[in-house]
Write a protein that holds these residues in place. Structure first.
Motif, PDB file in Angstrom:
ATOM      1  N   VAL A   1       1.192  -0.927   0.201  1.00 31.25           N
ATOM      2  CA  VAL A   1       0.093   0.003  -0.248  1.00 31.25           C
ATOM      3  C   VAL A   1       1.221   1.532   0.349  1.00 31.25           C
ATOM      4  CG1 VAL A   1      -1.858   0.917   1.336  1.00 31.25           C
ATOM      5  CG2 VAL A   1      -1.762  -1.597   1.359  1.00 31.25           C
ATOM      6  N   SER A   2       2.128   0.603   0.830  1.00 31.27           N
ATOM      7  CA  SER A   2       3.207   2.312   0.929  1.00 31.27           C
ATOM      8  C   SER A   2       4.207   1.116   1.201  1.00 31.27           C
ATOM      9  CB  SER A   2       1.987   3.412   1.541  1.00 31.27           C
ATOM     10  OG  SER A   2       2.593   3.151   3.588  1.00 31.27           O
ATOM     11  N   SER A   3       5.180   2.455   0.918  1.00 29.10           N
ATOM     12  CA  SER A   3       6.603   2.095   1.143  1.00 29.10           C
ATOM     13  C   SER A   3       7.667   3.275   0.940  1.00 29.10           C
ATOM     14  CB  SER A   3       7.638   0.859  -0.210  1.00 29.10           C
ATOM     15  OG  SER A   3       8.379   0.758   0.649  1.00 29.10           O
ATOM     16  N   VAL A   4       8.063   3.969   2.543  1.00 26.40           N
ATOM     17  CA  VAL A   4       8.950   4.843   2.195  1.00 26.40           C
ATOM     18  C   VAL A   4      10.600   4.513   2.346  1.00 26.40           C
ATOM     19  CG1 VAL A   4       9.265   6.934   2.833  1.00 26.40           C
ATOM     20  CG2 VAL A   4       7.366   6.377   2.272  1.00 26.40           C
ATOM     21  N   VAL A   5      11.262   4.822   2.492  1.00 28.41           N
ATOM     22  CA  VAL A   5      13.109   4.671   2.671  1.00 28.41           C
ATOM     23  C   VAL A   5      13.942   5.739   2.444  1.00 28.41           C
ATOM     24  CG1 VAL A   5      14.972   3.764   1.903  1.00 28.41           C
ATOM     25  CG2 VAL A   5      13.056   1.947   0.716  1.00 28.41           C
ATOM     26  N   SER A   6      14.417   6.192   3.698  1.00 34.83           N
ATOM     27  CA  SER A   6      15.170   7.370   3.553  1.00 34.83           C
ATOM     28  C   SER A   6      17.007   6.685   4.133  1.00 34.83           C
ATOM     29  CB  SER A   6      14.982   7.664   5.251  1.00 34.83           C
ATOM     30  OG  SER A   6      15.958   9.058   5.362  1.00 34.83           O
ATOM     31  N   SER A   7      16.845   7.003   2.612  1.00 33.26           N
ATOM     32  CA  SER A   7      18.826   6.436   2.651  1.00 33.26           C
ATOM     33  C   SER A   7      19.914   7.222   3.489  1.00 33.26           C
ATOM     34  CB  SER A   7      19.484   6.220   0.898  1.00 33.26           C
ATOM     35  OG  SER A   7      20.358   6.245   0.679  1.00 33.26           O
ATOM     36  N   GLN A   8      20.436   6.258   3.712  1.00 27.51           N
ATOM     37  CA  GLN A   8      21.617   7.352   4.783  1.00 27.51           C
ATOM     38  C   GLN A   8      23.047   7.006   3.028  1.00 27.51           C
ATOM     39  OE1 GLN A   8      22.675   5.430   8.960  1.00 27.51           O
ATOM     40  NE2 GLN A   8      20.449   5.626   9.060  1.00 27.51           N
ATOM     41  N   ILE A   9      23.094   6.951   2.664  1.00 29.05           N
ATOM     42  CA  ILE A   9      24.156   6.454   1.178  1.00 29.05           C
ATOM     43  C   ILE A   9      25.224   7.598   1.800  1.00 29.05           C
ATOM     44  CG2 ILE A   9      25.233   6.651  -0.811  1.00 29.05           C
ATOM     45  CD1 ILE A   9      23.134   4.397  -0.923  1.00 29.05           C
ATOM     46  N   GLU A  10      24.899   8.850   1.633  1.00 25.37           N
ATOM     47  CA  GLU A  10      25.680  10.090   1.554  1.00 25.37           C
ATOM     48  C   GLU A  10      26.728  10.603   2.591  1.00 25.37           C
ATOM     49  OE1 GLU A  10      23.580  13.499   0.055  1.00 25.37           O
ATOM     50  OE2 GLU A  10      23.000  12.565  -1.381  1.00 25.37           O
ATOM     51  N   ILE A  11      25.597   9.808   4.093  1.00 18.46           N
ATOM     52  CA  ILE A  11      25.858   9.940   5.504  1.00 18.46           C
ATOM     53  C   ILE A  11      27.639   9.139   5.056  1.00 18.46           C
ATOM     54  CG2 ILE A  11      26.056   9.973   7.600  1.00 18.46           C
ATOM     55  CD1 ILE A  11      22.770  10.638   7.702  1.00 18.46           C
ATOM     56  N   HIS A  12      27.042   7.916   4.476  1.00 21.64           N
ATOM     57  CA  HIS A  12      28.224   7.064   4.378  1.00 21.64           C
ATOM     58  C   HIS A  12      29.930   7.409   3.502  1.00 21.64           C
ATOM     59  CE1 HIS A  12      26.653   5.363   8.066  1.00 21.64           C
ATOM     60  NE2 HIS A  12      25.297   5.855   7.633  1.00 21.64           N
ATOM     61  N   ALA A  13      29.755   7.902   2.626  1.00 22.57           N
ATOM     62  CA  ALA A  13      29.550   8.302   1.403  1.00 22.57           C
ATOM     63  C   ALA A  13      31.196   8.417   2.118  1.00 22.57           C
ATOM     64  CB  ALA A  13      29.522   8.845   0.451  1.00 22.57           C
ATOM     65  N   ASP A  14      31.620   9.243   2.619  1.00 18.61           N
ATOM     66  CA  ASP A  14      33.088   9.787   2.914  1.00 18.61           C
ATOM     67  C   ASP A  14      33.887   9.410   3.749  1.00 18.61           C
ATOM     68  OD1 ASP A  14      32.301  12.750   1.494  1.00 18.61           O
ATOM     69  OD2 ASP A  14      31.884  13.411   3.310  1.00 18.61           O
ATOM     70  N   PHE A  15      33.510   7.712   4.286  1.00 17.52           N
ATOM     71  CA  PHE A  15      33.477   7.145   5.007  1.00 17.52           C
ATOM     72  C   PHE A  15      33.928   6.055   4.486  1.00 17.52           C
ATOM     73  CE2 PHE A  15      31.596  10.012   7.750  1.00 17.52           C
ATOM     74  CZ  PHE A  15      32.130  10.208   9.398  1.00 17.52           C
ATOM     75  N   GLY A  16      33.371   5.745   2.794  1.00 15.55           N
ATOM     76  CA  GLY A  16      33.595   4.660   2.655  1.00 15.55           C
ATOM     77  C   GLY A  16      32.804   3.509   2.788  1.00 15.55           C
ATOM     78  N   GLY A  17      32.046   3.414   4.108  1.00 20.59           N
ATOM     79  CA  GLY A  17      31.825   2.794   4.552  1.00 20.59           C
ATOM     80  C   GLY A  17      30.831   2.791   5.665  1.00 20.59           C
ATOM     81  N   VAL A  18      30.324   1.563   5.952  1.00 21.59           N
ATOM     82  CA  VAL A  18      28.544   1.959   7.376  1.00 21.59           C
ATOM     83  C   VAL A  18      29.446   2.335   8.225  1.00 21.59           C
ATOM     84  CG1 VAL A  18      26.485   1.203   9.013  1.00 21.59           C
ATOM     85  CG2 VAL A  18      27.159   1.079   5.492  1.00 21.59           C
ATOM     86  N   VAL A  19      29.502   3.702   8.898  1.00 22.66           N
ATOM     87  CA  VAL A  19      29.980   3.530  10.527  1.00 22.66           C
ATOM     88  C   VAL A  19      28.721   2.834  11.314  1.00 22.66           C
ATOM     89  CG1 VAL A  19      30.861   5.546  11.661  1.00 22.66           C
ATOM     90  CG2 VAL A  19      31.751   5.572   9.592  1.00 22.66           C
ATOM     91  N   PRO A  20      29.023   2.537  12.243  1.00 20.67           N
ATOM     92  CA  PRO A  20      27.224   2.013  12.906  1.00 20.67           C
ATOM     93  C   PRO A  20      26.760   2.737  13.762  1.00 20.67           C
ATOM     94  CG  PRO A  20      29.193  -0.139  12.685  1.00 20.67           C
ATOM     95  CD  PRO A  20      29.576   1.396  12.634  1.00 20.67           C
ATOM     96  N   GLU A  21      28.083   3.585  14.458  1.00 19.61           N
ATOM     97  CA  GLU A  21      27.619   4.562  15.762  1.00 19.61           C
ATOM     98  C   GLU A  21      26.445   5.562  14.759  1.00 19.61           C
ATOM     99  OE1 GLU A  21      30.829   3.463  15.761  1.00 19.61           O
ATOM    100  OE2 GLU A  21      30.571   2.179  17.370  1.00 19.61           O
ATOM    101  N   ILE A  22      27.472   6.221  13.618  1.00 22.23           N
ATOM    102  CA  ILE A  22      26.227   7.531  12.655  1.00 22.23           C
ATOM    103  C   ILE A  22      24.774   6.700  12.548  1.00 22.23           C
ATOM    104  CG2 ILE A  22      27.237   8.561  11.245  1.00 22.23           C
ATOM    105  CD1 ILE A  22      29.281   8.536  11.028  1.00 22.23           C
ATOM    106  N   ALA A  23      24.903   5.268  11.991  1.00 23.75           N
ATOM    107  CA  ALA A  23      24.048   4.742  11.598  1.00 23.75           C
ATOM    108  C   ALA A  23      22.732   4.486  12.705  1.00 23.75           C
ATOM    109  CB  ALA A  23      24.281   3.574  10.578  1.00 23.75           C
TER     110      ALA A  23
END
Length: 360
Positions: A38-60
């Motif tokens: 019925v609805s699907s919403v996704v908020s991506s964090q790609i730009e937040i983690h891009a500078d680190f070259g990967g996902v930073v758990p605390e920031i996520a």
């Protein structure tokens, strides 16, 4: 449970709110009857983690805290329903980053308590198996699911809803992890999968013959990508003037060759009626093309979920939650988050059937 809430087995009118916060996507979705999105919403964090070259758990985790309530509210508004119409809340409770998981689980439990509806903890890997059913509920069992993501590379025989057998898995790097590491080495950016895919369009996939970890044993369906990753790095160091596009295309072809070859073997061994892709790497254009071509040659059905359903989303969480609510009932509110949660599997110990293995 209040009198106006359904207490029977979920049916086509049952509305589930799904919540996903296992890694770097904050998502919420409303699904009815297990497969009607019925609805699907996704908020991506790609730009937040891009500078680190990967996902930073605390920031996520902090990003999930900021985004989750607005994402849930938007999913409900876009669905055009009242909160009182929601019959259950499903949320990823593992596997994933512990801090990120706890954000979603805590919110899901709070909403379930506030609305007096069941809470359902969902296995993220199992949810990926259900992404295909959101777009085609008529898929037939048994099927082989090739689940490829940044953290997992698995071949799963799906015999029925809730009945899975592990056929093969990576013994080192996951395919998505290899994409990320090679992309970082080539300075192509993050995330690595889309970066390699885009760069490969300008390269020759036959320019460099990188190794394929393929066993001569047809029953060996495990994967290995660490050797391929090392071979790419060694080749570039020895040939510093090589085209990045050729490296990307040749590397991508090597990964896809292994994935498709193993998936075909799995379908032959199990007598599957079809092969389904799942996980973030399932959005890769070459993998999608090669798998469909192989399925056509073998006379089995190949199904590719849309790219939006390949990556992490909450619609697949709600769908899996609907099936788990029907089979297992609500999850105890005392249950927490499980960062190392395993897929519930069936062990075939005898010719008559199997034994459920739900060990975490």
């Amino acid at each position: 449970m209040s009198a106006d809430r359904p207490t029977s087995t979920p049916d086509e009118s049952t509305v589930v709110l799904g919540i996903e916060t296992s890694c770097d996507e904050t998502a919420a979705a409303i699904v009815m009857g297990g497969n009607d999105v019925v609805s699907s919403v996704v908020s991506s964090q790609i730009e937040i983690h891009a500078d680190f070259g990967g996902v930073v758990p605390e920031i996520a985790s902090r990003a999930h805290l900021e985004a989750l309530n607005p994402v849930i509210a938007r999913a409900i508004v876009e669905a055009g329903i009242d909160e009182q119409r929601i019959d259950a809340v499903a949320c990823t409770h593992g596997p994933g980053l512990i801090g990120a998981l706890l954000v979603g689980v805590s919110a899901a439990k709070s909403l379930a308590l506030a609305w007096d509806v069941p809470y359902v903890g969902v296995n993220h890997l199992e949810a990926h198996l259900y992404s295909a059913f959101l777009e085609d509920p008529t898929l037939e069992f048994p099927m082989v699911v090739l689940l490829v993501s940044g953290g997992h590379t698995m071949l799963i025989e799906m015999q029925d809803h809730g009945r899975y057998r592990l056929l093969g898995q990576t013994i080192d790097d996951a395919a998505g992890e290899a994409f990320d590491k090679v992309a970082r080495f080539l300075d192509l950016g993050y995330p690595g999968g889309p970066a390699i895919d885009a760069e490969a369009l300008n390269g020759d996939p036959d320019a460099i013959r990188f190794p394929r970890a393929l066993s001569d044993d047809p029953d060996n369906l495990d994967f290995s990508f660490s050797g391929l990753k090392t071979a790419v790095m060694n080749y570039v160091r020895k040939h510093p003037d090589v085209s990045s596009a050729d490296v990307a295309a040749s590397f991508q072809m090597a990964v896809v060759d292994v994935l498709v070859t193993k998936a075909r073997r799995a379908a032959q061994v199990t007598g599957a009626k079809g092969i389904v892709l799942g996980g973030g790497v399932a959005a890769n254009s070459l993998l999608r093309e090669e798998l469909l071509g192989a399925c056509a040659k073998d006379g089995v059905r190949g199904f590719l979920p849309s790219r939006s359903m390949c990556t992490d989303n909450a619609a697949m969480i709600a769908a899996a939650g609907w099936y788990r609510l029907a089979s297992d009932g609500p999850t105890d509110l005392a249950d927490g988050a499980h960062p190392n949660l395993k897929l519930p599997l069936i062990r075939f110990d005898d010719a008559d059937g199997g034994v459920a293995d739900r060990a975490r």
